[in-house]
Design a protein around this motif. Structure first.
Motif, PDB file in Angstrom:
ATOM      1  N   ILE A 189       1.142  -1.102  -0.163  1.00 29.83           N
ATOM      2  CA  ILE A 189      -0.152   0.129   0.190  1.00 29.83           C
ATOM      3  C   ILE A 189       0.906   1.545   0.272  1.00 29.83           C
ATOM      4  O   ILE A 189       0.578   1.981  -0.715  1.00 29.83           O
ATOM      5  CB  ILE A 189      -1.337   0.605   1.156  1.00 29.83           C
ATOM      6  N   PRO A 190       2.158   1.592   1.278  1.00 29.63           N
ATOM      7  CA  PRO A 190       2.502   2.706   0.530  1.00 29.63           C
ATOM      8  C   PRO A 190       3.759   3.084  -0.542  1.00 29.63           C
ATOM      9  O   PRO A 190       3.298   3.497  -0.961  1.00 29.63           O
ATOM     10  CB  PRO A 190       3.894   2.534   2.170  1.00 29.63           C
ATOM     11  N   VAL A 191       3.703   1.450  -0.733  1.00 32.00           N
ATOM     12  CA  VAL A 191       4.629   1.721  -2.257  1.00 32.00           C
ATOM     13  C   VAL A 191       3.301   2.281  -3.563  1.00 32.00           C
ATOM     14  O   VAL A 191       3.785   3.252  -4.152  1.00 32.00           O
ATOM     15  CB  VAL A 191       4.872   0.138  -2.790  1.00 32.00           C
ATOM     16  N   MET A 192       2.321   1.835  -3.145  1.00 29.26           N
ATOM     17  CA  MET A 192       1.183   2.331  -4.393  1.00 29.26           C
ATOM     18  C   MET A 192       1.006   3.761  -3.937  1.00 29.26           C
ATOM     19  O   MET A 192       1.180   4.372  -5.571  1.00 29.26           O
ATOM     20  CB  MET A 192       0.164   1.390  -4.438  1.00 29.26           C
ATOM     21  N   LYS A 193       1.078   4.065  -3.392  1.00 34.37           N
ATOM     22  CA  LYS A 193       0.356   5.508  -2.938  1.00 34.37           C
ATOM     23  C   LYS A 193       1.727   6.280  -3.123  1.00 34.37           C
ATOM     24  O   LYS A 193       1.434   7.232  -4.088  1.00 34.37           O
ATOM     25  CB  LYS A 193       0.429   5.756  -1.043  1.00 34.37           C
ATOM     26  N   LYS A 194       2.803   6.040  -2.832  1.00 37.02           N
ATOM     27  CA  LYS A 194       3.963   6.760  -3.618  1.00 37.02           C
ATOM     28  C   LYS A 194       3.538   6.687  -4.806  1.00 37.02           C
ATOM     29  O   LYS A 194       3.904   7.607  -5.983  1.00 37.02           O
ATOM     30  CB  LYS A 194       5.543   5.950  -2.973  1.00 37.02           C
ATOM     31  N   LEU A 195       3.706   5.824  -5.870  1.00 40.10           N
ATOM     32  CA  LEU A 195       3.881   5.821  -7.254  1.00 40.10           C
ATOM     33  C   LEU A 195       2.546   6.596  -7.782  1.00 40.10           C
ATOM     34  O   LEU A 195       2.923   7.391  -8.667  1.00 40.10           O
ATOM     35  CB  LEU A 195       3.527   4.362  -7.609  1.00 40.10           C
ATOM     36  N   TYR A 196       1.294   6.224  -7.319  1.00 39.88           N
ATOM     37  CA  TYR A 196       0.157   6.938  -7.988  1.00 39.88           C
ATOM     38  C   TYR A 196       0.725   8.780  -7.481  1.00 39.88           C
ATOM     39  O   TYR A 196       0.646   8.835  -8.110  1.00 39.88           O
ATOM     40  CB  TYR A 196      -0.437   7.005  -6.920  1.00 39.88           C
ATOM     41  N   SER A 197       1.309   8.905  -6.433  1.00 44.50           N
ATOM     42  CA  SER A 197       1.515  10.241  -5.704  1.00 44.50           C
ATOM     43  C   SER A 197       2.064  11.180  -6.664  1.00 44.50           C
ATOM     44  O   SER A 197       2.807  11.736  -7.717  1.00 44.50           O
ATOM     45  CB  SER A 197       1.821  10.747  -4.677  1.00 44.50           C
ATOM     46  N   ASN A 198       3.112   9.652  -7.012  1.00 39.16           N
ATOM     47  CA  ASN A 198       3.845  10.494  -8.911  1.00 39.16           C
ATOM     48  C   ASN A 198       3.510  10.264 -10.023  1.00 39.16           C
ATOM     49  O   ASN A 198       4.164  10.354 -11.182  1.00 39.16           O
ATOM     50  CB  ASN A 198       5.197   9.494  -8.451  1.00 39.16           C
ATOM     51  N   GLY A 199       2.011  10.311 -10.304  1.00 40.05           N
ATOM     52  CA  GLY A 199       1.848  10.125 -10.948  1.00 40.05           C
ATOM     53  C   GLY A 199       1.559   9.128 -12.033  1.00 40.05           C
ATOM     54  O   GLY A 199       1.328   9.142 -13.773  1.00 40.05           O
ATOM     55  N   ASN A 200       1.391   7.875 -11.925  1.00 40.17           N
ATOM     56  CA  ASN A 200       1.558   6.530 -12.692  1.00 40.17           C
ATOM     57  C   ASN A 200       0.350   6.478 -12.526  1.00 40.17           C
ATOM     58  O   ASN A 200      -0.174   6.672 -11.434  1.00 40.17           O
ATOM     59  CB  ASN A 200       2.775   5.696 -11.596  1.00 40.17           C
ATOM     60  N   LYS A 201      -0.057   5.359 -13.692  1.00 41.80           N
ATOM     61  CA  LYS A 201      -0.737   4.593 -13.333  1.00 41.80           C
ATOM     62  C   LYS A 201      -0.940   3.152 -12.547  1.00 41.80           C
ATOM     63  O   LYS A 201       0.085   2.359 -12.903  1.00 41.80           O
ATOM     64  CB  LYS A 201      -1.543   3.602 -15.004  1.00 41.80           C
ATOM     65  N   ILE A 202      -1.771   3.135 -12.312  1.00 34.58           N
ATOM     66  CA  ILE A 202      -1.477   1.436 -11.477  1.00 34.58           C
ATOM     67  C   ILE A 202      -2.134   0.203 -11.726  1.00 34.58           C
ATOM     68  O   ILE A 202      -3.038   0.252 -11.771  1.00 34.58           O
ATOM     69  CB  ILE A 202      -1.941   1.695 -10.040  1.00 34.58           C
ATOM     70  N   SER A 210      -4.162 -18.081   1.038  1.00 30.20           N
ATOM     71  CA  SER A 210      -5.011 -18.520   2.015  1.00 30.20           C
ATOM     72  C   SER A 210      -5.923 -18.221   2.283  1.00 30.20           C
ATOM     73  O   SER A 210      -7.326 -18.009   2.916  1.00 30.20           O
ATOM     74  CB  SER A 210      -4.838 -18.917   2.503  1.00 30.20           C
ATOM     75  N   PHE A 211      -5.888 -16.337   1.416  1.00 25.90           N
ATOM     76  CA  PHE A 211      -6.518 -15.055   2.294  1.00 25.90           C
ATOM     77  C   PHE A 211      -8.428 -15.739   1.361  1.00 25.90           C
ATOM     78  O   PHE A 211      -8.482 -16.196  -0.244  1.00 25.90           O
ATOM     79  CB  PHE A 211      -6.483 -13.993   2.256  1.00 25.90           C
ATOM     80  N   LYS A 212      -9.608 -15.609   1.678  1.00 24.96           N
ATOM     81  CA  LYS A 212     -11.009 -15.588   1.436  1.00 24.96           C
ATOM     82  C   LYS A 212     -11.241 -14.475   0.443  1.00 24.96           C
ATOM     83  O   LYS A 212     -12.354 -14.060  -1.031  1.00 24.96           O
ATOM     84  CB  LYS A 212     -11.366 -15.724   2.320  1.00 24.96           C
ATOM     85  N   ASP A 213     -10.931 -12.709   0.394  1.00 23.54           N
ATOM     86  CA  ASP A 213     -10.531 -12.060   0.308  1.00 23.54           C
ATOM     87  C   ASP A 213      -9.770 -11.307  -0.443  1.00 23.54           C
ATOM     88  O   ASP A 213      -8.551 -11.215   0.521  1.00 23.54           O
ATOM     89  CB  ASP A 213     -11.936 -11.468   0.532  1.00 23.54           C
ATOM     90  N   ILE A 214      -9.432  -9.625  -0.868  1.00 22.75           N
ATOM     91  CA  ILE A 214      -9.116  -9.749  -1.398  1.00 22.75           C
ATOM     92  C   ILE A 214      -9.216  -8.049  -0.040  1.00 22.75           C
ATOM     93  O   ILE A 214      -9.836  -7.127   0.036  1.00 22.75           O
ATOM     94  CB  ILE A 214      -8.472  -8.602  -2.205  1.00 22.75           C
ATOM     95  N   PHE A 215      -8.022  -8.133   0.847  1.00 23.99           N
ATOM     96  CA  PHE A 215      -8.615  -6.924   2.282  1.00 23.99           C
ATOM     97  C   PHE A 215      -8.141  -4.889   1.560  1.00 23.99           C
ATOM     98  O   PHE A 215      -7.573  -5.203   2.911  1.00 23.99           O
ATOM     99  CB  PHE A 215      -7.885  -7.658   3.395  1.00 23.99           C
ATOM    100  N   ILE A 216      -7.070  -5.348   0.404  1.00 21.91           N
ATOM    101  CA  ILE A 216      -7.108  -3.764   0.106  1.00 21.91           C
ATOM    102  C   ILE A 216      -8.153  -3.075  -0.696  1.00 21.91           C
ATOM    103  O   ILE A 216      -7.319  -1.920  -1.914  1.00 21.91           O
ATOM    104  CB  ILE A 216      -5.417  -4.428   0.066  1.00 21.91           C
ATOM    105  N   LYS A 217      -8.932  -3.783  -0.634  1.00 23.51           N
ATOM    106  CA  LYS A 217      -9.987  -3.308  -2.240  1.00 23.51           C
ATOM    107  C   LYS A 217     -10.023  -1.733  -1.932  1.00 23.51           C
ATOM    108  O   LYS A 217     -10.457  -0.976  -2.885  1.00 23.51           O
ATOM    109  CB  LYS A 217     -10.651  -4.399  -2.659  1.00 23.51           C
TER     110      LYS A 217
END
Length: 326
Positions: A189-202, A210-217
Motif C-alpha cells: 500500500i505505501p509503495v502504491m500510494k507513492k507511485l500514484y502520487s508520482n503520476g503513475n497509473k497503477i 490462502s485468504f478469502k478476499d482481497i483486503f486492500i480493495k
C-alpha cells in the motif's frame, strides 16, 4: 545499471552512526571500517565519522519503545487482523514512507517477543498507523491476545522493509506494475500510494493465496488501480503461466515492477523480467533487532561478503547474485 550500489537506510538520520561504527562495521564510512582514507559512498550531506567523533566516539541512541493505544481491532479473515493504533505524531510522520516497519509486541511480554511488522497505512492528521498482522507463531499470537483500548508496545521507526526504494521514487508519470501475494498486500500500500502520487497509473496483480478476499480493495480504489486477480505461483515455486503472460503484456510500457511475496517468487520475477526494467520488492530478511547487531538478517555471499539486510539498501537485482545457500 550493471553494478551494485550500496546504501545504508539510516545514514544521515538521528540514528547514525549506529553501533556498527563502534566495531568497524559501518556500511558506508571507510574511516569507521578501519581504513586510513576517506572514501564514503552515497554521500548524504553528513560526515558519519565526524558525527561519531562529536558523539564522543560512541553510537547514537537506539530506537525507543512506545506504548500506543489500539483504537480498533478488525478481523479481515481467519487469523489476519488489522490494528488501528494511535501513536506519537513524530513516529507516525516517520513511518509515512514506503518500506516503513516497526517491531510490535504485547506489553506483558519482554523484548524477545518483538515481531517485525510492515506499516500498511498512516494518517498524520489523526496520528494513526495501521498494521495488518497474520497470527502464525508465538510472537504474533501473543499480540492477538490484545483487545481494543489495550496498549501495544511499538519500537521504531524502521525503514528498510522495501529494497529498491530509489527505483520507486524515480518512477514518474507512466505505468507501474505491482504484484503481491497473500500478506504481501499490506506493505504494498505505501509503495502504491507513492507511485500514484508520482503520476503513475497503477496495475495491481493480486494473488489472495490462502485468504478469502482481497483486503486492500478500498486502497486500490483510492489509487484508481486496475486490479487483476490471478494465481502467481505454481506448487513447485515457479511463476504461473498466467502471471508470465501479464508480465509480457505490460513490461514494454511499465517503468517499475514491484513484487511482494516469498524469496522464490521475487527471484523468479527477476529471472522473468527484462534487465532494463526497474525492480523493487519487499525485504524478506529475517529481522530480530533491526539495528544490524544480532546478525539474524545477515546474508552471506561469495568472497566472504556479509550483507546486513536490515540496514543495507540495494537494488533487488543484487539480492540473489552470488548468494551462498550454505
Amino acid at each position: 545499471m550493471n553494478y551494485e550500489i550500496k546504501d545504508c537506510i539510516d545514514a544521515g538520520t538521528e540514528y547514525c552512526p549506529c553501533h556498527l561504527a563502534e566495531t568497524g562495521d559501518c556500511l558506508l564510512c571507510s574511516h569507521l571500517q578501519g581504513k586510513n582514507f576517506c572514501d564514503c559512498t552515497n554521500w548524504k550531506g553528513v560526515c558519519i565519522y565526524q558525527e561519531y567523533a562529536w558523539n564522543g566516539n560512541h553510537a547514537k541512541q537506539l530506537r525507543k519503545v512506545s506504548l500506543c493505544k489500539i483504537l480498533k481491532k478488525e478481523e479481515l479473515t481467519k487469523n489476519v487482523v488489522c490494528y488501528t493504533i494511535n501513536a506519537r505524531h513524530k513516529l507516525v510522520q516517520e513511518l509515512s514512507h514506503p518500506g516503513s516497519f516497526v517491531f510490535a509486541r504485547n506489553p506483558k511480554s519482554n523484548g524477545y517477543f518483538d515481531a517485525p511488522i510492515s506499516v500498511m497505512d498512516t494518517d498524520v492528521n489523526e496520528n494513526i498507523i495501521k498494521l495488518v498482522i497474520e497470527s502464525k507463531g508465538i510472537k504474533t499470537k501473543t499480540i492477538d491476545m490484545l483487545k481494543e483500548n489495550d496498549n501495544i508496545a511499538i519500537r521504531g521507526p524502521y525503514w528498510n522493509g522495501v529494497l529498491g526504494l530509489k527505483n520507486i521514487y524515480q518512477s514518474k508519470d507512466r505505468t507501474s506494475l505491482l504484484i503481491a501475494r497473500g500478506i504481501g498486500m499490506a506493505p504494498m500500500i505505501p509503495v502504491m500510494k507513492k507511485l500514484y502520487s508520482n503520476g503513475n497509473k497503477i496495475i495491481a496483480v493480486i494473488d489472495k493465496s490462502s485468504f478469502k478476499d482481497i483486503f486492500i480493495k478500498e486502497q486500490l480504489n483510492l489509487c484508481d488501480a486496475t486490479l487483476i486477480e490471478c494465481n502467481v505461483l505454481e506448487s513447485n515455486g515457479t511463476l504461473s503461466n498466467e502471471l508470465k503472460d501479464i508480465i509480457k503484456k505490460y513490461e514494454k510500457d511499465v517503468n517499475l515492477i514491484y513484487c511482494a511475496g516469498p524469496d522464490i517468487f521475487i527471484s523468479n520475477i527477476l529471472n522473468e523480467t527484462n534487465d532494463n526494467i526497474k525492480i523493487a520488492c519487499c525485504n524478506n530478511a529475517r529481522m530480530c533487532c533491526g539495528e544490524g547487531i544480532c546478525g539474524t538478517c545477515s546474508t552471506r555471499y561469495d568472497g566472504d561478503v556479509v550483507k546486513r539486510l536490515c540496514k543495507l539498501q540495494i537494488d533487488p537485482k543484487f539480492i540473489f547474485k552470488d548468494r551462498r545457500s550454505l
